[in-house]
Motif scaffolding. Structure first.
Motif, PDB file in Angstrom:
ATOM      1  N   GLY A  32       0.803  -1.221   0.000  1.00 46.41           N
ATOM      2  CA  GLY A  32       0.000   0.000   0.000  1.00 46.41           C
ATOM      3  C   GLY A  32       0.829   1.261   0.000  1.00 46.41           C
ATOM      4  O   GLY A  32       0.484   2.254   0.646  1.00 46.41           O
ATOM      5  N   THR A  33       1.925   1.261  -0.749  1.00 45.92           N
ATOM      6  CA  THR A  33       2.861   2.393  -0.697  1.00 45.92           C
ATOM      7  C   THR A  33       2.256   3.705  -1.196  1.00 45.92           C
ATOM      8  O   THR A  33       2.707   4.774  -0.805  1.00 45.92           O
ATOM      9  CB  THR A  33       4.123   2.074  -1.520  1.00 45.92           C
ATOM     10  N   ARG A  34       1.217   3.619  -2.038  1.00 48.22           N
ATOM     11  CA  ARG A  34       0.610   4.856  -2.534  1.00 48.22           C
ATOM     12  C   ARG A  34      -0.138   5.607  -1.437  1.00 48.22           C
ATOM     13  O   ARG A  34      -0.516   6.765  -1.620  1.00 48.22           O
ATOM     14  CB  ARG A  34      -0.336   4.549  -3.702  1.00 48.22           C
ATOM     15  N   PHE A  35      -0.346   4.933  -0.298  1.00 51.12           N
ATOM     16  CA  PHE A  35      -1.062   5.592   0.798  1.00 51.12           C
ATOM     17  C   PHE A  35      -0.168   5.842   2.015  1.00 51.12           C
ATOM     18  O   PHE A  35      -0.671   6.068   3.109  1.00 51.12           O
ATOM     19  CB  PHE A  35      -2.290   4.771   1.201  1.00 51.12           C
ATOM     20  N   LEU A  36       1.122   5.788   1.820  1.00 52.14           N
ATOM     21  CA  LEU A  36       2.031   6.174   2.897  1.00 52.14           C
ATOM     22  C   LEU A  36       1.859   7.651   3.214  1.00 52.14           C
ATOM     23  O   LEU A  36       1.573   8.450   2.312  1.00 52.14           O
ATOM     24  CB  LEU A  36       3.487   5.898   2.479  1.00 52.14           C
ATOM     25  N   PRO A  37       1.989   8.071   4.477  1.00 48.81           N
ATOM     26  CA  PRO A  37       2.456   7.287   5.622  1.00 48.81           C
ATOM     27  C   PRO A  37       1.369   6.490   6.351  1.00 48.81           C
ATOM     28  O   PRO A  37       1.667   5.773   7.300  1.00 48.81           O
ATOM     29  CB  PRO A  37       3.039   8.355   6.541  1.00 48.81           C
ATOM     30  N   ALA A  38       0.087   6.619   5.924  1.00 51.96           N
ATOM     31  CA  ALA A  38      -0.992   5.932   6.648  1.00 51.96           C
ATOM     32  C   ALA A  38      -0.736   4.437   6.738  1.00 51.96           C
ATOM     33  O   ALA A  38      -0.972   3.812   7.782  1.00 51.96           O
ATOM     34  CB  ALA A  38      -2.334   6.192   5.961  1.00 51.96           C
TER      35      ALA A  38
END
Length: 297
Positions: free
Chosen positions: A16-22
Motif C-alpha cells: 500500500g505504498t501509494r497511501f504512505l504514511p498511513a
C-alpha cells in the motif's frame, strides 16, 4: 454438473505504498470508506454471492487485518450494556465463524498470479473466486453475485470487465473479444498492460474472477511475465488456448479504484451521498464547496 463457487481468495499482501504514511502502521485494506474498511465491502460482496470459505493471502505486517475479523467480547458487552443494538449489529457483521477464514503468507511480492497460487493447497478440484479489495463496486446486485449467476449458466472461467478510455488501456489486462453477446463476451485472448496503441479492445479486466481449478496448474508452470511478476492473466490465457472457455462479464455497477488516492476520494463521495443518514448534510457541504470555488474563479 457444475460445482458451486463457495471459496474466494483475497490477495491482500501488498504494501500500500501509494497511501504512505498511513499504511506504515495499518494495512491498506483496513482504511475506511465512510465507516467500513475496504475489506468489509469485499467480504459483504462475497457473502452475497454464496461464498462460505474466505482465503486471505497476506504478508508481514498484516496482523491488524486478522484482528479485524476476530471476536471483540469486551466491546460487544459494553455495547450490549449500553443498549446500543444498532452498533452491536454492525459489529457482528465483522465476525467470522471459526474455520471460515484462513490466512496464507506470500513471502515474496511476485505478482497477483503468485498470490493466487499461494492458496493452492486450500482448494480441491473446484472453481473459486478471486476478489481484489482495491476495486470497490457500487451495484444494486453485488458484482460477484451477478457473475455467479452468469457462471451457473455458462461455466468456464469468468472475469469482470468494463469499458475504459483508449488512453488508459495500458494500465489494465485487456480482452480480445471473440463474440459480443451483450453482458457476456467470449474471449480470444487477454493482453496484460498492452503498449499504447496496441490494445485489441478497450474492455478491461478488473478485480473479480471466477476460475476453474485448472488455472492453478497453469500457474505452476508459468514463468515471470509483465513487470517481472507471475501474472494471473497469463494463466487465464492458457485456459483460452486449452479450452476456449473464458468469458468477460460486463457487470452492472460503478467501479472505484480505491488503490489510488483519487479513486478513494471519489468512492468516499459516492458512498457518502448514498447514505440516507449522511446525504443531506454532505450534499449541502459539497454544494457550498463548489459554490465557493466557482465564486473564487
Amino acid at each position: 454438473m457444475k460445482r458451486k463457487v463457495t471459496k474466494a481468495i483475497f490477495p491482500v499482501a501488498g504494501l500500500g505504498t501509494r497511501f504512505l504514511p498511513a499504511t506504515k502502521s495499518i494495512p491498506k485494506e483496513i482504511m475506511t470508506l465512510v465507516d467500513r474498511p475496504l475489506i468489509q465491502y469485499a467480504i459483504d460482496e462475497a457473502r452475497a454471492a454464496g461464498i462460505r470459505e474466505f482465503i486471505f493471502v497476506t504478508s508481514r505486517g498484516k496482523s491488524a487485518l486478522e484482528d479485524y475479523f476476530d471476536q471483540a467480547p469486551e466491546l460487544e458487552n459494553s455495547l450490549r450494556k449500553k443498549g446500543k443494538d444498532d452498533l452491536l449489529a454492525a459489529l457482528k457483521t465483522t465476525n467470522m465463524e471459526s474455520g471460515a477464514i484462513a490466512y496464507i503468507r506470500q513471502h515474496k511480492a511476485l505478482g497477483l498470479g503468485h498470490a493466487v497460487w499461494c492458496a493452492r493447497r486450500l482448494l480441491s478440484n473446484e472453481p473459486f473466486a478471486v476478489i481484489l479489495p482495491d476495486d470497490v463496486i457500487a451495484a444494486e446486485t453485488p458484482c460477484l453475485q451477478q457473475m455467479v449467476e452468469a457462471y451457473e449458466e455458462l461455466g468456464g472461467n469468468m472475469v469482470a470487465a468494463m469499458e475504459v478510455p483508449d488512453d488508459k488501456t495500458h494500465a489494465y489486462g485487456i480482452l480480445d473479444v471473440k463474440e459480443d453477446m451483450g453482458s457476456v463476451v467470449s474471449v480470444n485472448a487477454m493482453v496484460e498492460k498492452p503498449e499504447a496503441g496496441t490494445a485489441p479492445s478497450n474492455l478491461a479486466v478488473i478485480g473479480r474472477y471466477i476460475l476453474r481449478p485448472d488455472v492453478m496448474g497453469h500457474l505452476n508452470r508459468i514463468k515471470t511475465g509483465a513487470g517481472g511478476e507471475i501474472q494471473l492473466t497469463d494463466a487465464i490465457a492458457r485456459e483460452i488456448e486449452d479450452g476456449d472457455n473464458v468469458y468477460g462479464f460486463r457487470f452492472r455497477g460503478q467501479r472505484f479504484d480505491c488503490g489510488s488516492k483519487a479513486g478513494f476520494l471519489q468512492a468516499t463521495v459516492a458512498f457518502g451521498l448514498a447514505r440516507e443518514d449522511l446525504r443531506d448534510e454532505f450534499t449541502e457541504y459539497l454544494t457550498d464547496v463548489i459554490s465557493a470555488r466557482t465564486a473564487a474563479q
